[in-house]
Design an enzyme around this catalytic site. Structure first.
Site, PDB file in Angstrom:
ATOM      1  CD  GLU B  52      -1.612  -2.411   1.673  1.00  0.00           C
ATOM      2  OE1 GLU B  52      -0.412  -2.595   1.987  1.00  0.00           O
ATOM      3  OE2 GLU B  52      -2.482  -3.292   1.802  1.00  0.00           O
ATOM      4  CG  PHE B 114      -9.905 -10.025  10.797  1.00  0.00           C
ATOM      5  CD1 PHE B 114      -8.645 -10.424  11.243  1.00  0.00           C
ATOM      6  CD2 PHE B 114     -10.147 -10.007   9.430  1.00  0.00           C
ATOM      7  CE1 PHE B 114      -7.673 -10.808  10.345  1.00  0.00           C
ATOM      8  CE2 PHE B 114      -9.165 -10.390   8.526  1.00  0.00           C
ATOM      9  CZ  PHE B 114      -7.921 -10.793   8.982  1.00  0.00           C
ATOM     10  CD  GLN B 115      -7.313  -7.636   7.241  1.00  0.00           C
ATOM     11  OE1 GLN B 115      -8.207  -7.405   6.440  1.00  0.00           O
ATOM     12  NE2 GLN B 115      -6.131  -8.112   6.856  1.00  0.00           N
ATOM     13  CE  LYS B 164     -16.925  -7.335   2.885  1.00  0.00           C
ATOM     14  NZ  LYS B 164     -16.443  -8.636   3.385  1.00  0.00           N
ATOM     15  CG  MET B 472      22.414  12.592   4.243  1.00  0.00           C
ATOM     16  SD  MET B 472      23.622  13.693   3.468  1.00  0.00           S
ATOM     17  CE  MET B 472      22.688  14.322   2.075  1.00  0.00           C
TER      18      MET B 472
END
Lengths: 165, 572
Positions: B52, B114-115, B164, B472
């Protein structure tokens, strides 16, 4: 570093979930502690009025106000000082009252123009309204009798005259 | 099976389609299935990413190259939290982006389902605005508002959290809904009085300096900026993100200022009598810790679309809140040539005296490779970068000619940004030459997106400046921490040419200075798909000039110091 002062900010915001989180995040990011916060629905229920008092330096506060103003849910955000505004706060104070001091306590309560809203053998609960500084000095006057608890609403304010806050 | 009803997800995609969105960058998951189901019938093209974060950087690169909104679609929980780095990157650099997150069903909100992640709360500091949609019939309004907010004023990312059962429900709301945002305003009208004040101060300047920032790029103000510069006869410097606002091969261009800016840019900052920021926010890469020391004798002028930027760092002598292009159009009517010949000559003499340079011999130099890409493309490629030494060398040696031709994570400094953002940029500009310049460190942070580049068959050129170090940080440890190298040596990296082949891509290798010109030409000529150019450069080269963090032009070092240096007082 400029001096730390108490500032009062009035915000007009949309009455939506999450608005308070967004605003408090702006203060928290600069480690500004919010002293008091009052939120209530505005005349038009789609909006809310929020009054925040916080201690900090003026330059940081300017930035905080600008960043609050940027939030999509904030219609206006402004700092107010004492000249142009009416400000009030309410406090409930629970004070110990033994037989020895009861009369004296009640006299002081009368003197500071508080209202007794509950009274029993051991304690009295009084209600005080006024500007926040007056509440501070009134509270100092009853302190020696033993304060059990204080609950303050935090400051609310409104501009004088016909202009909206 | 044919669908009979219109779901929230259908409507959501329809609003995006009507708005002109072509691509959605995303990755599916359970809570986002209704939206992916709707995509099945939608003309919108899904670019399926491998992570993502990659999706957000692709949308970001797409947005910066095109000036249009980038759209991301992810699932709930970890899918959504993986976008946070991309959101910060977009927020810091004012990039228009919509991130659509699936969410658990409304009934389960707040129950550790969940999630489930409280995406709305955890993204508050990194978004311009956000929504948690509780009613399917709010979707058309929320989508329209989100697009409006993301793309207007100072652009930024908007998160929309979509349970959802909301996206899956039937939607009966009309698409012709009005946007109603009483708290959202941005300066549309031109502030004539403010502009006159700018013009009045400009008139008095004999040593003017224009500082072009990302605001010039976002508002496409390059023509107006060029007119202002040529009318006034003022030198121009740019911030990292302002690169491309003014052609860098122009005699009046002094390149980039700041920590690793050109010596002549920083000298101009030190000596000017007026500095005029157009869409830059005076950030801590270009201003000293003690702001009083920042061009102390110069008048400061500032144009910014965001009122919160005025006075945040520098208190300007005159300022205008507004869109750079519109403000400059008006300002250009009020200005004329300044008495700046001597000053311009002085700046140009510094440019000759302290040029950007590198030694071509003694091992392969990153600067050499980047310089060659700059020369062979004439500065006309779209260059994306990661963050670190290669980024600064790219900023110094790639002479960007194109506005929106320089795509780099400035504010956030996000490693792993370069390659995915190149994918987005190439999708936005299919005909452009898109080059990603990255380091061996950052590249490996979002490396799985090589698959996405291959699947999309995009001819991006991924130039990996491989010095086997997180360069760096090594440079800082070398200069300021007695060379106590800690956590900076990158062992175990793959052979990047073989890696390219494993992903079905073309791989090129550069090991010797003598090969640079030939391999760069080959890579630029290869357009059958993505390719990797693995440049194995010397391990311990440092970026100069350097102003130690928090310092001023007076603290600038032009080359490797002989003695150990004091630790800088500023931040990183």
């Amino acid at each position: 570093m400029s001096l730390l002062n108490t500032h009062t900010i009035s915000l007009f915001v949309t009455n939506a979930p999450g608005v308070l989180s967004r605003i408090s995040a702006v203060f928290a990011r600069r480690a500004f502690n919010i002293d008091s916060l009052v939120v209530s629905p505005a005349l038009d229920g789609k909006f809310s009025r929020m009054t925040i008092t916080a201690v900090g330096d003026s330059k940081s506060l300017d930035q905080i106000i600008k960043q609050c103003s940027k939030l999509i849910d904030v219609i206006s955000a402004q700092e107010y000082d004492g000249i142009s505004i009416l400000e009030k706060e309410l406090a409930l104070i629970k004070i110990k009252t033994s037989d020895k001091y009861r009369t004296e306590v009640l006299q002081v309560i009368q003197h500071i123009k508080a209202t007794t809203i509950d009274l029993n053998d051991e304690a009295v609960v009084i209600q005080l309204t006024g500007n926040s500084e007056d509440l501070d000095s009134s509270i100092a006057m009853v302190e020696k009798y033993g304060i059990i608890e204080i609950v303050r609403t935090g400051k609310v304010l409104m501009t004088k005259g016909t202009d909206k806050t | 099976m044919t669908k009979k009803t219109t779901t929230g997800a259908d409507v959501l995609l329809k609003v995006l389609e009507n708005y002109g969105v072509q691509y959605i960058f995303g990755h599916p998951g359970g809570a986002a299935i209704p939206i992916f189901d709707a995509l099945y019938d939608s003309p919108l093209e899904l670019v399926l990413t491998r992570h993502e974060q990659g999706a957000t950087h692709m949308a970001d690169g797409f947005a910066r190259a095109s000036g249009k909104v980038g759209v991301v679609l992810v699932t709930s929980g970890p899918g959504a939290t993986n976008t946070v780095t991309g959101l910060l990157t977009a927020m810091m650099d004012s990039v228009p982006m919509i991130v659509l997150c699936g969410q658990t069903i409304r009934e389960n909100l707040g129950k550790d389902a969940f999630q489930e992640a409280d995406v709305f709360s955890m993204t508050i500091p990194v978004v311009k605005h956000s929504y948690l949609v509780k009613d399917v019939n709010d979707i058309p309004r929320v989508m329209k508002e989100a697009l409006h907010i993301a793309t207007t004023g100072r652009p930024g990312p908007v998160v929309i959290d979509l349970p959802k059962d909301v996206t899956g429900a039937d939607c009966t709301a009309s698409l012709d809904v009005e946007v109603n945002l009483p708290g959202y305003t941005y300066q549309e009208k031109v502030d004539s009085q403010g502009i006159k004040a700018l013009a009045d101060l400009l008139k008095k300047s004999k040593k003017p300096l224009i500082l072009a920032g990302n605001g010039c790029i976002i508002s496409s103000a390059e023509k107006e900026l060029a007119t202002l510069v040529r009318t006034l006869q003022s030198p121009v410097i740019t911030t990292l993100l302002g690169k491309g606002a003014f052609p860098e091969n122009d005699p009046l261009s002094m390149g980039m200022l700041g920590m690793h800016g050109t010596a002549y840019a920083n000298m101009a900052v030190d000596k000017c009598d007026l500095i005029f920021s157009i869409g830059s926010r005076w950030d801590d890469r270009i201003t000293p810790g003690n702001i009083e020391k920042f061009c102390p004798d110069a008048m400061k002028l500032h144009i910014d679309i965001d009122p919160a930027e005025i006075g945040k760092i520098v208190n300007p002598d005159a300022s205008v809140v507004g869109d750079a292009k519109l403000v400059l159009q008006e300002l250009n009517k009020l200005v004329s040539e300044l008495d700046s010949k001597e000053w311009v000559a002085q700046c140009q003499a510094n440019k000759k005296k302290y040029p950007m340079k590198f030694k071509i011999h003694g091992g392969l130099k990153a600067q050499h490779v980047i310089d060659e890409f700059s020369n062979q493309t004439g500065g006309n490629a779209i260059v994306t970068t990661d963050v670190g030494q290669h980024q600064m060398w790219a900023a110094q040696f790639y002479k960007t000619q194109l506005p929106k031709g320089w795509i780099s994570s400035g504010g956030a400094g996000t490693m792993g940004f370069g390659m995915p953002s190149a994918i987005g940029a190439q999708l936005a500009k299919p005909k452009a030459c898109v080059i990603c310049i990255c380091g061996d460190g950052g590249f490996q942070m979002t490396l799985p997106e090589l698959s996405t580049a291959t699947v999309q068959n995009l001819p991006i050129k991924i130039v990996i400046i491989d010095n086997k170090f997180l360069g760096m940080v090594r440079q800082w440890q070398g200069l300021f921490y007695d060379n106590r190298l800690s956590g900076v040596e990158l062992k175990g990296s793959p052979d990047f040419v073989k890696l390219a082949q494993a992903y079905g891509m073309k791989g090129f290798r550069i090991k010797r200075p003598a090969d640079v010109s030939k391999v760069v030409a080959e890579a630029l000529a290869y357009n059958d798909g993505p390719c990797i150019v693995h440049a194995e450069v010397v391990k311990e080269d440092n970026v100069f000039p350097m102003i130690p963090a928090g310092g001023t032009a007076g603290d600038m070092i032009l080359e490797e110091p002989k003695k150990r240096m004091e630790k800088p007082k500023g931040s990183t």
